[in-house]
Design a protein around this motif. Structure first.
Motif, PDB file in Angstrom:
ATOM      1  N   VAL A  79       8.833   0.004  -3.155  1.00 30.96           N
ATOM      2  CA  VAL A  79       8.746   1.133  -4.076  1.00 30.96           C
ATOM      3  C   VAL A  79       7.989   2.242  -3.353  1.00 30.96           C
ATOM      4  O   VAL A  79       6.963   1.994  -2.717  1.00 30.96           O
ATOM      5  CB  VAL A  79       8.032   0.743  -5.389  1.00 30.96           C
ATOM      6  CG1 VAL A  79       7.832   1.957  -6.278  1.00 30.96           C
ATOM      7  CG2 VAL A  79       8.827  -0.332  -6.129  1.00 30.96           C
ATOM      8  N   ILE A  80       8.523   3.446  -3.444  1.00 31.67           N
ATOM      9  CA  ILE A  80       7.893   4.608  -2.818  1.00 31.67           C
ATOM     10  C   ILE A  80       7.437   5.542  -3.937  1.00 31.67           C
ATOM     11  O   ILE A  80       8.252   6.094  -4.664  1.00 31.67           O
ATOM     12  CB  ILE A  80       8.868   5.324  -1.870  1.00 31.67           C
ATOM     13  CG1 ILE A  80       9.376   4.352  -0.796  1.00 31.67           C
ATOM     14  CG2 ILE A  80       8.192   6.546  -1.240  1.00 31.67           C
ATOM     15  CD1 ILE A  80      10.523   4.884   0.028  1.00 31.67           C
ATOM     16  N   GLU A 139      10.696  -6.620  -8.553  1.00 35.45           N
ATOM     17  CA  GLU A 139      10.023  -7.646  -7.759  1.00 35.45           C
ATOM     18  C   GLU A 139       9.655  -7.117  -6.364  1.00 35.45           C
ATOM     19  O   GLU A 139       9.904  -7.758  -5.335  1.00 35.45           O
ATOM     20  CB  GLU A 139      10.870  -8.913  -7.658  1.00 35.45           C
ATOM     21  CG  GLU A 139      11.151  -9.542  -9.002  1.00 35.45           C
ATOM     22  CD  GLU A 139      12.041 -10.776  -8.921  1.00 35.45           C
ATOM     23  OE1 GLU A 139      12.500 -11.136  -7.810  1.00 35.45           O
ATOM     24  OE2 GLU A 139      12.267 -11.378  -9.972  1.00 35.45           O
ATOM     25  N   ALA A 140       9.057  -5.951  -6.345  1.00 34.99           N
ATOM     26  CA  ALA A 140       8.698  -5.295  -5.081  1.00 34.99           C
ATOM     27  C   ALA A 140       7.614  -6.061  -4.339  1.00 34.99           C
ATOM     28  O   ALA A 140       6.679  -6.575  -4.942  1.00 34.99           O
ATOM     29  CB  ALA A 140       8.220  -3.881  -5.361  1.00 34.99           C
ATOM     30  N   ASP A 141       7.774  -6.111  -3.026  1.00 41.30           N
ATOM     31  CA  ASP A 141       6.724  -6.683  -2.175  1.00 41.30           C
ATOM     32  C   ASP A 141       5.604  -5.691  -1.943  1.00 41.30           C
ATOM     33  O   ASP A 141       4.452  -6.067  -1.817  1.00 41.30           O
ATOM     34  CB  ASP A 141       7.302  -7.082  -0.814  1.00 41.30           C
ATOM     35  CG  ASP A 141       7.853  -8.496  -0.799  1.00 41.30           C
ATOM     36  OD1 ASP A 141       7.453  -9.313  -1.638  1.00 41.30           O
ATOM     37  OD2 ASP A 141       8.691  -8.783   0.077  1.00 41.30           O
ATOM     38  N   VAL A 142       5.964  -4.411  -1.846  1.00 45.55           N
ATOM     39  CA  VAL A 142       4.979  -3.407  -1.470  1.00 45.55           C
ATOM     40  C   VAL A 142       5.291  -2.082  -2.157  1.00 45.55           C
ATOM     41  O   VAL A 142       6.454  -1.778  -2.436  1.00 45.55           O
ATOM     42  CB  VAL A 142       4.939  -3.236   0.069  1.00 45.55           C
ATOM     43  CG1 VAL A 142       6.242  -2.702   0.602  1.00 45.55           C
ATOM     44  CG2 VAL A 142       3.777  -2.360   0.514  1.00 45.55           C
ATOM     45  N   SER A 195      -5.589   5.143  -6.404  1.00 45.76           N
ATOM     46  CA  SER A 195      -5.718   3.973  -5.528  1.00 45.76           C
ATOM     47  C   SER A 195      -5.394   2.692  -6.294  1.00 45.76           C
ATOM     48  O   SER A 195      -5.351   2.678  -7.518  1.00 45.76           O
ATOM     49  CB  SER A 195      -7.132   3.893  -4.942  1.00 45.76           C
ATOM     50  OG  SER A 195      -8.078   3.774  -5.980  1.00 45.76           O
ATOM     51  N   ASP A 196      -5.158   1.642  -5.549  1.00 44.70           N
ATOM     52  CA  ASP A 196      -4.914   0.308  -6.101  1.00 44.70           C
ATOM     53  C   ASP A 196      -3.814   0.288  -7.165  1.00 44.70           C
ATOM     54  O   ASP A 196      -4.015  -0.176  -8.279  1.00 44.70           O
ATOM     55  CB  ASP A 196      -6.203  -0.277  -6.696  1.00 44.70           C
ATOM     56  CG  ASP A 196      -7.282  -0.443  -5.646  1.00 44.70           C
ATOM     57  OD1 ASP A 196      -6.942  -0.759  -4.492  1.00 44.70           O
ATOM     58  OD2 ASP A 196      -8.454  -0.245  -5.977  1.00 44.70           O
ATOM     59  N   VAL A 197      -2.643   0.776  -6.800  1.00 44.22           N
ATOM     60  CA  VAL A 197      -1.545   0.801  -7.770  1.00 44.22           C
ATOM     61  C   VAL A 197      -0.717  -0.481  -7.746  1.00 44.22           C
ATOM     62  O   VAL A 197       0.045  -0.740  -8.666  1.00 44.22           O
ATOM     63  CB  VAL A 197      -0.615   2.023  -7.553  1.00 44.22           C
ATOM     64  CG1 VAL A 197      -1.366   3.321  -7.769  1.00 44.22           C
ATOM     65  CG2 VAL A 197       0.030   2.008  -6.188  1.00 44.22           C
ATOM     66  N   TRP A 198      -0.890  -1.298  -6.701  1.00 44.96           N
ATOM     67  CA  TRP A 198      -0.085  -2.519  -6.579  1.00 44.96           C
ATOM     68  C   TRP A 198      -0.805  -3.485  -5.651  1.00 44.96           C
ATOM     69  O   TRP A 198      -1.635  -3.073  -4.852  1.00 44.96           O
ATOM     70  CB  TRP A 198       1.303  -2.171  -6.046  1.00 44.96           C
ATOM     71  CG  TRP A 198       2.326  -3.256  -6.139  1.00 44.96           C
ATOM     72  CD1 TRP A 198       2.928  -3.888  -5.093  1.00 44.96           C
ATOM     73  CD2 TRP A 198       2.880  -3.836  -7.316  1.00 44.96           C
ATOM     74  NE1 TRP A 198       3.821  -4.816  -5.563  1.00 44.96           N
ATOM     75  CE2 TRP A 198       3.816  -4.808  -6.926  1.00 44.96           C
ATOM     76  CE3 TRP A 198       2.672  -3.629  -8.677  1.00 44.96           C
ATOM     77  CZ2 TRP A 198       4.537  -5.582  -7.822  1.00 44.96           C
ATOM     78  CZ3 TRP A 198       3.392  -4.380  -9.576  1.00 44.96           C
ATOM     79  CH2 TRP A 198       4.309  -5.345  -9.165  1.00 44.96           C
TER      80      TRP A 198
END
Length: 130
Positions: free
Chosen positions: A52-53, A95-98, A106-109
């Motif tokens: 995800v971008i 189901e994103a890895d990154v 900050s710390d969104v995932w």
């Protein structure tokens, strides 16, 4: 895929590929930056699931998209106009890895790469082009 074929033909070209405001990168820089990011994803094991971008018009969104195409994974662009809660729902659903995070939040995932970290990936790699 035709887009990758066309960009590969231009990978040594010094003409501007992407421009936004006062910033631009050439086709050569685009190719090299996407190589760095793709290699980093593979090294981290993030080459199986979507990425995800999370951004809005930043130049380095394009190399991130290009890297995903090169290594054969989907990318999901999410505009920073959406709140982080929506971003998290989208990242969970695909189901994103990154998440590549171009926002100031900050710390969104769990696995999150900031724009500063993207530049560090470039600098650590001998392919750095700008």
């Amino acid at each position: 895929m035709w887009l990758l074929d066309e960009l590969e033909k231009l990978k040594e070209n010094e003409t501007v590929a992407v421009r936004y405001k006062n910033e631009s990168i050439t086709y050569k820089e685009l190719w090299k930056r996407s190589e760095c990011i793709g290699a980093y994803f593979i090294a981290k094991g993030w080459d199986k699931k979507p990425i995800v971008i999370y951004g809005n018009k930043e130049i380095d969104i394009i190399p991130c998209m290009h890297a995903a195409l090169k290594i054969g994974i989907p990318y999901v662009p999410v505009d920073t106009l959406y709140p982080v809660e929506r971003l998290k729902k989208i990242a969970t659903a695909v189901e994103a890895d990154v998440v590549i995070n171009f926002s100031d939040v900050s710390d969104v995932w769990k696995n999150c790469i900031s724009s500063k970290e993207i530049y560090e990936i470039y600098k650590e790699n001998m392919f750095y082009g700008g």
